[in-house]
Design a protein around this motif. Structure first.
Motif, short mmCIF file in Angstrom:
data_model
loop_
_atom_site.label_atom_id
_atom_site.label_comp_id
_atom_site.label_asym_id
_atom_site.label_seq_id
_atom_site.Cartn_x
_atom_site.Cartn_y
_atom_site.Cartn_z
N MET A 94 28.49 -9.84 7.90
CA MET A 94 27.51 -10.67 7.20
C MET A 94 27.38 -10.27 5.73
SD MET A 94 26.44 -13.27 8.80
CE MET A 94 25.26 -13.73 7.53
N ARG A 98 27.87 -13.20 3.23
CA ARG A 98 26.77 -13.55 2.30
C ARG A 98 27.27 -13.53 0.86
NH1 ARG A 98 23.15 -10.19 5.45
NH2 ARG A 98 21.89 -11.60 6.69
N ARG A 111 23.92 -23.07 1.24
CA ARG A 111 24.20 -21.63 1.39
C ARG A 111 23.34 -21.05 2.51
NH1 ARG A 111 24.11 -20.49 -3.85
NH2 ARG A 111 21.94 -19.85 -3.83
N GLU A 115 24.63 -19.56 6.00
CA GLU A 115 24.32 -18.17 6.31
C GLU A 115 23.73 -18.06 7.72
OE1 GLU A 115 21.37 -14.68 4.78
OE2 GLU A 115 22.33 -15.90 3.23
N TRP A 119 25.48 -16.15 10.79
CA TRP A 119 24.76 -15.07 11.48
C TRP A 119 24.82 -15.28 12.99
CZ3 TRP A 119 22.98 -10.36 11.13
CH2 TRP A 119 22.15 -9.89 12.14
#
Length: 127
Positions: A94, A98, A111, A115, A119
């Motif tokens: 991550m 990210r 975004r 994300e 995740w």
């Protein structure tokens, strides 16, 4: 009357956006010292992984089903079963993703959506 909502693939910029995201992700794995544990899970030559990730994400984000057409069903958990993906590996994945999202996706809403999706994907591979 409006048409269907654009896919995440379209919102990301199609092929160009997916390739940019994956290239940034791979660059992060190779260069970020804080992800040494994650980097140790990969072979030195990551070109096959990079290609497969582009193919997979293209379809997963709503674009052409490249991975399915070329390799069959993705079966993400099965393909990662040989790796010991623990909390540390997931968290480092991550960190890389990210940063890749920050570097390649201008739209903050997109975004954040990506994300969250990444995740959930990464967390689903933990053992």
């Amino acid at each position: 009357m409006s048409g269907p909502s654009p896919t995440l693939y379209t919102r990301l910029g199609g092929e160009v956006g997916v390739v940019a995201l994956v290239n940034a992700y791979i660059h992060n794995i190779k260069t970020m010292p804080e992800v040494a544990h994650l980097r140790s899970l990969y072979k030195d030559d990551m070109s096959l992984y990079e290609t497969r990730m582009i193919e997979f994400l293209t379809g997963w984000l709503g674009g052409p089903a490249l991975y399915l057409e070329r390799h069959g069903m993705p079966m993400l958990r099965e393909h990662h079963r040989h790796l010991h993906i623990d909390d540390e590996a997931r968290d480092q994945w991550m960190i890389c993703m990210r940063k890749a999202l920050e570097d390649t996706v201008e739209d903050p809403e997109l975004r954040l959506t990506l994300e969250g999706a990444f995740w959930r994907m990464g967390d689903s591979l933990r053992r």
